[in-house]
Design a protein around this motif. Sequence first.
Motif, mmCIF file in Angstrom:
data_model
loop_
_atom_site.group_PDB
_atom_site.id
_atom_site.type_symbol
_atom_site.label_atom_id
_atom_site.label_comp_id
_atom_site.label_asym_id
_atom_site.label_seq_id
_atom_site.Cartn_x
_atom_site.Cartn_y
_atom_site.Cartn_z
ATOM 1 N N SER A 56 0.802 -1.222 0.000
ATOM 2 C CA SER A 56 0.000 0.000 0.000
ATOM 3 C C SER A 56 0.839 1.278 0.000
ATOM 4 O O SER A 56 0.315 2.349 -0.296
ATOM 5 C CB SER A 56 -0.925 0.019 1.218
ATOM 6 O OG SER A 56 -0.175 0.075 2.419
ATOM 7 N N LYS A 90 -1.314 -0.150 -4.043
ATOM 8 C CA LYS A 90 -2.727 -0.478 -4.202
ATOM 9 C C LYS A 90 -3.605 0.763 -4.286
ATOM 10 O O LYS A 90 -4.714 0.702 -4.803
ATOM 11 C CB LYS A 90 -3.207 -1.320 -3.005
ATOM 12 C CG LYS A 90 -2.663 -2.742 -2.980
ATOM 13 C CD LYS A 90 -3.215 -3.470 -1.776
ATOM 14 C CE LYS A 90 -2.733 -4.904 -1.701
ATOM 15 N NZ LYS A 90 -3.255 -5.587 -0.503
ATOM 16 N N TYR A 91 -3.104 1.878 -3.769
ATOM 17 C CA TYR A 91 -3.911 3.094 -3.793
ATOM 18 C C TYR A 91 -4.114 3.564 -5.222
ATOM 19 O O TYR A 91 -3.190 3.533 -6.044
ATOM 20 C CB TYR A 91 -3.242 4.199 -2.983
ATOM 21 C CG TYR A 91 -3.541 4.104 -1.509
ATOM 22 C CD1 TYR A 91 -4.685 4.656 -0.972
ATOM 23 C CD2 TYR A 91 -2.671 3.432 -0.658
ATOM 24 C CE1 TYR A 91 -4.969 4.564 0.385
ATOM 25 C CE2 TYR A 91 -2.933 3.336 0.698
ATOM 26 C CZ TYR A 91 -4.082 3.908 1.200
ATOM 27 O OH TYR A 91 -4.353 3.809 2.539
ATOM 28 N N LYS A 226 -10.447 3.475 4.463
ATOM 29 C CA LYS A 226 -9.629 3.448 3.252
ATOM 30 C C LYS A 226 -8.361 2.636 3.481
ATOM 31 O O LYS A 226 -7.954 1.833 2.635
ATOM 32 C CB LYS A 226 -9.274 4.880 2.839
ATOM 33 C CG LYS A 226 -8.395 4.974 1.599
ATOM 34 C CD LYS A 226 -9.091 4.441 0.366
ATOM 35 C CE LYS A 226 -8.215 4.630 -0.863
ATOM 36 N NZ LYS A 226 -8.830 4.101 -2.090
ATOM 37 N N SER A 227 -7.738 2.823 4.650
ATOM 38 C CA SER A 227 -6.534 2.049 4.977
ATOM 39 C C SER A 227 -6.856 0.563 5.138
ATOM 40 O O SER A 227 -6.088 -0.292 4.679
ATOM 41 C CB SER A 227 -5.908 2.584 6.267
ATOM 42 O OG SER A 227 -5.531 3.939 6.124
ATOM 43 N N THR A 230 -7.506 -0.892 1.636
ATOM 44 C CA THR A 230 -6.313 -0.991 0.797
ATOM 45 C C THR A 230 -5.341 -2.034 1.288
ATOM 46 O O THR A 230 -4.813 -2.847 0.516
ATOM 47 C CB THR A 230 -5.606 0.388 0.747
ATOM 48 O OG1 THR A 230 -6.536 1.368 0.281
ATOM 49 C CG2 THR A 230 -4.415 0.343 -0.194
ATOM 50 N N LYS A 234 -8.315 -5.369 -0.259
ATOM 51 C CA LYS A 234 -8.067 -5.355 -1.701
ATOM 52 C C LYS A 234 -6.973 -6.360 -2.074
ATOM 53 O O LYS A 234 -5.873 -6.323 -1.553
ATOM 54 C CB LYS A 234 -7.666 -3.957 -2.141
ATOM 55 C CG LYS A 234 -7.553 -3.801 -3.654
ATOM 56 C CD LYS A 234 -7.245 -2.364 -4.022
ATOM 57 C CE LYS A 234 -7.143 -2.205 -5.519
ATOM 58 N NZ LYS A 234 -6.827 -0.793 -5.891
#
Length: 236
Positions: A56, A90-91, A226-227, A230, A234
């Motif tokens: 990430s 990944k972001y 979000k963290s 990710t 994901k």
Amino acid sequence: MKILKANQHRYAVAALCRCLGISRHYAYYQCKTTKRQLIAHYADKILTIFKRSYQSYGTRRIRFALQQAGISVSRRYIARVMKSLSLVSKYTIKRYRGYQTASNSAATANRLQRQFDVGTKQQIVVADLIYIRVNHCWNYLCVLLNLSNRQIAGYHVGKRKTADLVMCALSQIKQPLSSLHLFHSDKGKEFAKQLLSKHINPFNLQRSLSKNGCPYANAVAEATFKSIQTAFIKGE
């Protein structure tokens, strides 16, 4: 020339030449290093940091991690190393989508008002939900975040997006609910005041609700999700 060669990956050659009082042409000739040798200098450390971050981290956060280890390199150098090793974070770029969802009609005001830096005196908990696909079925994760230390105070996973899911997450909080001052969330149906008030009111815990369609009012919870998405969801 040893000083210049030892620091050419950290500073611009032109700046080093000005400090050392030597010609740039001579410096570039003496410091001619193959691209492969330069990239391999910290490649192992960058690869280790990237894998440790669950793929990430980008150049900015890798650079900060290297600085914590006493290594000073530029983001451009890190980008070259990542490109040579085919490392892609990944972001992704922000994507916006508009959609209408049902929300509760509780007339509770937004008492938090985006004041996320509350210190250690005020114990404020923010809550939100995220959906996770497991074995072709949707599961929902409710996370309660303490604004005082930015740590997860409680969480629960369930197959239904209901107030019971939120109550199970509240039951995971180790500290007494009477020590909390505010409980902030969005206007999702699962946070309906009628379903939670009978459990929260006895502890004098105030409620706070964001406006419809305003994720910035619960930005800390959104950033935490979000963290989580990710790093842990994901690609896993």
